[in-house]
Motif scaffolding. Structure first.
Motif: not given
Length: 126
Positions: A56-85
């Motif tokens: 469950g630990s996460t890691s981000y590149a410095d260039s995207v910290k605060g703008r991108f969010t990674i998450s998982k849906s176990d039910a859908r067996n899917t990983v997401y990357l929300q990219m803002d700004s």
């Protein structure tokens, strides 16, 4: 066999948002895998963007910290990357990756993942 299929890429203006999806199928349960997003722009090396370990630990590149969010849906067996700004320098092909090895979080964006998707293109215009 493990299959990773990315979707959600597209063209947006700077400041906009996109959400990428990585649907996993075959012999993979995202709960048991380290999942990551990488990107590669034209003339640039592939770089790790975000990762979520099986712990469950996460890691981000410095260039995207605060703008991108990674998450998982176990039910859908899917990983997401929300990219803002989004910025023009975020432009590139985005790849989903998966691996089962146990690694410390500080290696999550740099170690060689075993399984890869085909990628989805993200283009950010100024």
């Amino acid at each position: 066999q493990v299959l990773l299929v990315e979707s959600g890429g597209g063209s947006v203006q700077a400041g906009g948002s996109l959400r990428l999806s990585c649907a996993a199928s075959g012999y993979i349960d995202v709960r048991d895998y380290n999942m990551a997003w990488f990107r590669q722009g034209i003339g640039r090396e592939r770089e790790g963007v975000a990762a979520v370990l099986d712990s469950g630990s996460t890691s981000y590149a410095d260039s995207v910290k605060g703008r991108f969010t990674i998450s998982k849906s176990d039910a859908r067996n899917t990983v997401y990357l929300q990219m803002d700004s989004l910025k023009p320098e975020d432009t590139g092909m985005y790849y989903c990756a998966a691996d089962q090895r146990i690694v410390p979080v500080w290696r999550a964006l740099t170690y060689p993942y075993k399984h890869w998707g085909q990628g989805t293109q993200v283009t950010v215009s100024s």
